[in-house]
Write an enzyme that holds these catalytic residues in place. Structure first.
Site, PDB file in Angstrom:
ATOM      1  N   GLY A  95       0.833  -1.187   0.000  1.00 59.74           N
ATOM      2  CA  GLY A  95       0.000   0.000   0.000  1.00 59.74           C
ATOM      3  C   GLY A  95       0.875   1.247   0.000  1.00 59.74           C
ATOM      4  N   GLN A 146       2.905   9.969   1.171  1.00 55.90           N
ATOM      5  CA  GLN A 146       4.197   9.269   1.204  1.00 55.90           C
ATOM      6  C   GLN A 146       5.065   9.602  -0.008  1.00 55.90           C
ATOM      7  OE1 GLN A 146       2.299   5.207   2.130  1.00 55.90           O
ATOM      8  NE2 GLN A 146       4.291   5.094   3.138  1.00 55.90           N
ATOM      9  N   CYS A 157       5.986  -0.085   7.206  1.00 56.56           N
ATOM     10  CA  CYS A 157       5.592   1.032   6.354  1.00 56.56           C
ATOM     11  C   CYS A 157       6.797   1.463   5.523  1.00 56.56           C
ATOM     12  CB  CYS A 157       5.118   2.186   7.232  1.00 56.56           C
ATOM     13  SG  CYS A 157       4.602   3.647   6.318  1.00 56.56           S
ATOM     14  N   LEU A 158       6.565   1.760   4.251  1.00 60.44           N
ATOM     15  CA  LEU A 158       7.673   2.176   3.381  1.00 60.44           C
ATOM     16  C   LEU A 158       8.290   3.496   3.852  1.00 60.44           C
ATOM     17  CD1 LEU A 158       6.161   1.260  -0.110  1.00 60.44           C
ATOM     18  CD2 LEU A 158       7.908   0.005   1.173  1.00 60.44           C
ATOM     19  N   HIS A 163      -4.430   1.290   7.612  1.00 59.17           N
ATOM     20  CA  HIS A 163      -3.073   1.865   7.667  1.00 59.17           C
ATOM     21  C   HIS A 163      -2.936   3.003   6.644  1.00 59.17           C
ATOM     22  CE1 HIS A 163       1.488   1.339   7.871  1.00 59.17           C
ATOM     23  NE2 HIS A 163       1.317   2.104   6.817  1.00 59.17           N
ATOM     24  N   GLU A 164      -3.374   2.750   5.404  1.00 56.94           N
ATOM     25  CA  GLU A 164      -3.211   3.768   4.351  1.00 56.94           C
ATOM     26  C   GLU A 164      -4.097   4.985   4.625  1.00 56.94           C
ATOM     27  OE1 GLU A 164      -0.712   3.471   2.578  1.00 56.94           O
ATOM     28  OE2 GLU A 164      -0.410   1.360   3.069  1.00 56.94           O
TER      29      GLU A 164
END
Ligand code: CO
Length: 154
Positions: free
Chosen positions: A46, A51, A88-89, A130-131
């Site tokens: 995601g 981000q 998370c990225l 989360h997103e």
């Protein structure tokens, strides 16, 4: 299509409450394409617009069942609760246990300007929550019950 730079924790854009998207236009479609490329290239499931530095309510998700693009998403129902591990990225090598609703209903606009409703459970429900948190300036590390560092395998 291009790979975008991913903002890391500490970046101000990740703390913003993002702006709703107006009518979907070519620019937004190009952004969604680039976000999907960036997510796949990074082996993520995601990615939210903040981000990649964009203050917009848009996310892309693929938990293995195909690409989902959600514009102006809103969770309309939450059921149950489950604790599981997340990463998370924007927060490389940190993982944590986060309590989320087990099941959610979400409404969102597609790139074709259609409003849709989706009911999700398990990993998809977790990923959606989360997103969507990213769109309100919330990172999983802000709400995790515990955090741990894991070096990248490979
Ligand atoms: Co994230």
């Amino acid at each position: 299509m291009s790979i975008l730079k991913i903002e890391k924790a500490g970046s101000p854009v990740l703390k913003k409450v993002c702006q709703p998207v107006g009518r979907v236009d070519g620019r937004l479609k190009a952004l969604l394409d680039d976000m999907a490329d960036t997510m796949y290239k990074s082996n993520g499931i995601g990615l939210a617009a903040p981000q990649v530095g964009k203050d917009l309510r848009a996310v892309v998700i693929d938990v293995g069942d195909g690409l989902l693009e959600m514009i102006n998403p809103v969770i309309t129902e939450r059921e149950g609760s489950e604790v599981d591990s997340e990463g998370c990225l924007s927060v490389p090598e940190i993982f944590g246990d986060v309590e989320r609703a087990a099941c959610v209903s979400v409404e969102y606009t597609t790139r074709f300007n259609k409003r849709k409703k989706l009911r999700a459970e398990k990993l998809l429900a977790r990923c959606i929550q989360h997103e969507l948190d990213h769109l309100d300036g919330v990172l999983f590390i802000d709400i995790a019950k515990s955090l741990r560092r894991e070096e990248k395998e490979e």
